[in-house]
Write a protein that holds these residues in place. Structure first.
Motif, PDB file in Angstrom:
ATOM      1  N   UNK A 150       4.304 -10.935  -5.593  1.00  0.00           N
ATOM      2  CA  UNK A 150       4.234  -9.585  -5.626  1.00  0.00           C
ATOM      3  C   UNK A 150       2.764  -8.726  -5.919  1.00  0.00           C
ATOM      4  N   UNK A 151       2.063  -9.394  -6.584  1.00  0.00           N
ATOM      5  CA  UNK A 151       0.695  -8.890  -7.084  1.00  0.00           C
ATOM      6  C   UNK A 151      -0.038  -8.720  -5.781  1.00  0.00           C
ATOM      7  N   UNK A 152       0.069  -9.867  -5.079  1.00  0.00           N
ATOM      8  CA  UNK A 152      -0.528 -10.011  -3.488  1.00  0.00           C
ATOM      9  C   UNK A 152      -0.223  -8.973  -2.865  1.00  0.00           C
ATOM     10  N   UNK A 153       1.116  -8.702  -2.692  1.00  0.00           N
ATOM     11  CA  UNK A 153       1.780  -7.906  -1.728  1.00  0.00           C
ATOM     12  C   UNK A 153       1.475  -6.578  -2.268  1.00  0.00           C
ATOM     13  N   UNK A 154       1.326  -5.985  -3.428  1.00  0.00           N
ATOM     14  CA  UNK A 154       0.685  -4.534  -3.769  1.00  0.00           C
ATOM     15  C   UNK A 154      -0.638  -4.394  -3.540  1.00  0.00           C
ATOM     16  N   UNK A 155      -1.263  -5.438  -3.696  1.00  0.00           N
ATOM     17  CA  UNK A 155      -2.757  -5.578  -3.296  1.00  0.00           C
ATOM     18  C   UNK A 155      -2.993  -5.482  -1.911  1.00  0.00           C
ATOM     19  N   UNK A 156      -2.371  -5.986  -1.114  1.00  0.00           N
ATOM     20  CA  UNK A 156      -2.341  -5.662   0.340  1.00  0.00           C
ATOM     21  C   UNK A 156      -2.030  -4.577   0.778  1.00  0.00           C
ATOM     22  N   UNK A 157      -0.957  -3.732   0.329  1.00  0.00           N
ATOM     23  CA  UNK A 157      -0.480  -2.552   0.568  1.00  0.00           C
ATOM     24  C   UNK A 157      -1.483  -1.584   0.327  1.00  0.00           C
ATOM     25  N   UNK A 158      -1.975  -1.618  -1.105  1.00  0.00           N
ATOM     26  CA  UNK A 158      -3.031  -0.840  -1.427  1.00  0.00           C
ATOM     27  C   UNK A 158      -4.320  -0.774  -0.450  1.00  0.00           C
ATOM     28  N   UNK A 159      -4.594  -2.037  -0.149  1.00  0.00           N
ATOM     29  CA  UNK A 159      -5.990  -2.244   0.959  1.00  0.00           C
ATOM     30  C   UNK A 159      -5.534  -1.589   2.189  1.00  0.00           C
ATOM     31  N   UNK A 160      -4.460  -1.404   2.759  1.00  0.00           N
ATOM     32  CA  UNK A 160      -3.955  -0.662   3.917  1.00  0.00           C
ATOM     33  C   UNK A 160      -4.088   0.615   4.034  1.00  0.00           C
ATOM     34  N   UNK A 161      -3.949   1.338   2.727  1.00  0.00           N
ATOM     35  CA  UNK A 161      -3.999   2.527   2.503  1.00  0.00           C
ATOM     36  C   UNK A 161      -5.249   3.248   2.176  1.00  0.00           C
ATOM     37  N   UNK A 162      -5.259   4.398   2.590  1.00  0.00           N
ATOM     38  CA  UNK A 162      -6.422   5.265   2.222  1.00  0.00           C
ATOM     39  C   UNK A 162      -5.966   6.129   0.707  1.00  0.00           C
ATOM     40  N   UNK A 163      -6.945   6.467  -0.085  1.00  0.00           N
ATOM     41  CA  UNK A 163      -6.587   7.319  -1.271  1.00  0.00           C
ATOM     42  C   UNK A 163      -5.877   8.368  -0.973  1.00  0.00           C
ATOM     43  N   UNK A 164      -4.611   8.683  -1.902  1.00  0.00           N
ATOM     44  CA  UNK A 164      -3.819   9.773  -1.474  1.00  0.00           C
ATOM     45  C   UNK A 164      -2.764   9.718  -0.629  1.00  0.00           C
ATOM     46  N   UNK A 165      -2.701   8.339   0.076  1.00  0.00           N
ATOM     47  CA  UNK A 165      -1.483   7.818   0.708  1.00  0.00           C
ATOM     48  C   UNK A 165      -0.510   7.223  -0.272  1.00  0.00           C
ATOM     49  N   UNK A 166       0.659   7.088   0.183  1.00  0.00           N
ATOM     50  CA  UNK A 166       2.021   6.850  -0.803  1.00  0.00           C
ATOM     51  C   UNK A 166       2.625   5.722  -0.675  1.00  0.00           C
ATOM     52  N   UNK A 167       3.397   5.121  -1.499  1.00  0.00           N
ATOM     53  CA  UNK A 167       4.224   3.800  -1.433  1.00  0.00           C
ATOM     54  C   UNK A 167       5.681   4.322  -2.322  1.00  0.00           C
ATOM     55  N   UNK A 168       6.610   4.220  -1.544  1.00  0.00           N
ATOM     56  CA  UNK A 168       8.016   4.430  -1.920  1.00  0.00           C
ATOM     57  C   UNK A 168       8.551   3.111  -2.133  1.00  0.00           C
ATOM     58  N   UNK A 169       9.032   2.677  -3.393  1.00  0.00           N
ATOM     59  CA  UNK A 169       9.661   1.456  -3.910  1.00  0.00           C
ATOM     60  C   UNK A 169      10.828   1.624  -4.381  1.00  0.00           C
ATOM     61  N   UNK A 170      11.871   0.687  -3.845  1.00  0.00           N
ATOM     62  CA  UNK A 170      13.075   0.279  -4.450  1.00  0.00           C
ATOM     63  C   UNK A 170      13.119  -0.775  -5.305  1.00  0.00           C
ATOM     64  N   UNK A 171      13.564  -0.571  -6.543  1.00  0.00           N
ATOM     65  CA  UNK A 171      13.777  -1.869  -7.476  1.00  0.00           C
ATOM     66  C   UNK A 171      15.117  -1.669  -8.243  1.00  0.00           C
ATOM     67  N   UNK A 172      15.387  -3.096  -8.242  1.00  0.00           N
ATOM     68  CA  UNK A 172      16.670  -2.960  -9.371  1.00  0.00           C
ATOM     69  C   UNK A 172      16.440  -3.363 -10.766  1.00  0.00           C
TER      70      UNK A 172
END
Length: 323
Positions: free
Chosen positions: A173-195
């Motif tokens: 999970x930590x690696x995934x979140x880091x990869x998403x952040x690396x792919x985005x610019x500041x000000x872009x968004x992540x919408x996440x579904x969690x049980x």
């Protein structure tokens, strides 16, 4: 209407190689495990669609309720010009976001990413037909590794729905979140579904339904190995087990051998012995609390801005911005 595009970055040969590697690594490990990604052949996908309609399995209905109520707010807050959906599948829930972004008149591109080329091709063609004003660019790849090559686009909102994030171990999970952040610019968004964490009895029932659909879904991974690797598993000799791990706050799905057996996997040149009662872990499904989601996103460089729940407070949608 512009013609939809489909970029294949994860081929059938790649999938076959990954299956061989995962099966060898998991079945020679102690304790044994298999990756949940191999549930989803055509039969497994059909079984999972049945699971989502079962009375015990609340997640799909809960997330749908939140999206129905909050999609327009999500569109207004993000002003997204590009919607990226990870693990897209049929993209059905994402239509709620597409409709909302159509109303705010900001969306220009839709980029669904999924490892199944056939499912993604059908979704891309359907979306392009129903949303002719959009440029639709599908990417066939594993969501855990395909982020780095995503087209930069403009004003992106990345959606990762369905609680699938819970199938990743904490380090993954930590690696995934880091990869998403690396792919985005500041000000872009992540919408996440969690049980969410809740009564363990309800959680176990959601993964061990009275009709046995989840049990068949779990055993289907053995049928995949039989078909693709020439294995001789007897799926009916493995009992489906769903267990709540209170320390880790996740559900574990396992397959338990009901007798000693020796299984051959000719494609791997491998033989695997099972003792009576020995288990293969096939999936974890982590459950979350607000603070864990906020803190894990913060470590990766996101700021949690919105946290929305369904009426029963079973499920959460989080909207986080890249700092």
């Amino acid at each position: 209407m512009s013609e939809p595009e489909l970029l294949v970055r994860f081929t059938e040969e790649d999938a076959a190689r990954a299956l061989r590697n995962d099966a060898r690594d998991g079945l020679t490990d102690s304790p044994k495990w298999l990756s949940p990604k191999w549930f989803y052949d055509a039969t497994g996908s059909d079984l999972f669609e049945r699971i989502t309609t079962l009375p015990e399995y609340y997640q799909t209905r809960a997330e749908q309720q939140i999206l129905q109520r909050r999609a327009l707010e999500i569109a207004e807050v993000t002003g997204a010009a590009t919607l990226v959906e990870l693990g897209s599948g049929s993209s059905e829930k994402t239509r709620l976001l597409l409709d909302a972004l159509r109303k705010t008149d900001t969306l220009e591109r839709f980029v669904p990413l999924d490892v199944s080329g056939s499912a993604l091709r059908a979704a891309v063609e359907s979306i392009a037909l129903d949303y002719p004003e959009l440029r639709v660019h599908g990417v066939v790849d594993d969501f855990t590794s395909g982020l780095s090559a995503l087209d930069a686009g403009a004003g992106r909102l990345v959606a990762f729905l369905g609680g699938t994030i819970g199938n990743l171990l904490p380090a993954e999970r930590a690696g995934f979140f880091a990869a998403v952040r690396a792919a985005l610019r500041p000000g872009e968004w992540l919408l996440l579904g969690t049980d969410l964490v809740k009564d363990p009895g309800r959680l176990v029932r959601a993964y061990d339904d009275a009709r046995g659909v989840t049990a068949e879904f779990n055993r289907n991974v053995l049928r995949v190995l039989n078909r693709e690797l020439g294995a001789d598993f007897a799926p009916e000799r493995f009992r489906h087990v769903a267990r709540w791990n209170a320390e880790q706050e996740w559900i574990e799905m396992r397959l338990r051998a009901d007798r000693p057996m020796h299984v051959r996997l000719p494609e791997l040149g491998l033989g695997v012995d099972f003792a009576e009662g020995e288990e293969i872990r096939t999936e974890i499904s982590a459950k979350f609390r607000h603070d864990r989601v906020r803190d894990e996103l913060a470590v990766a460089g996101f700021e949690l801005r919105h946290w929305w729940l369904d009426d029963a407070e079973d499920f959460a949608l989080s909207l986080a911005v890249a700092r």
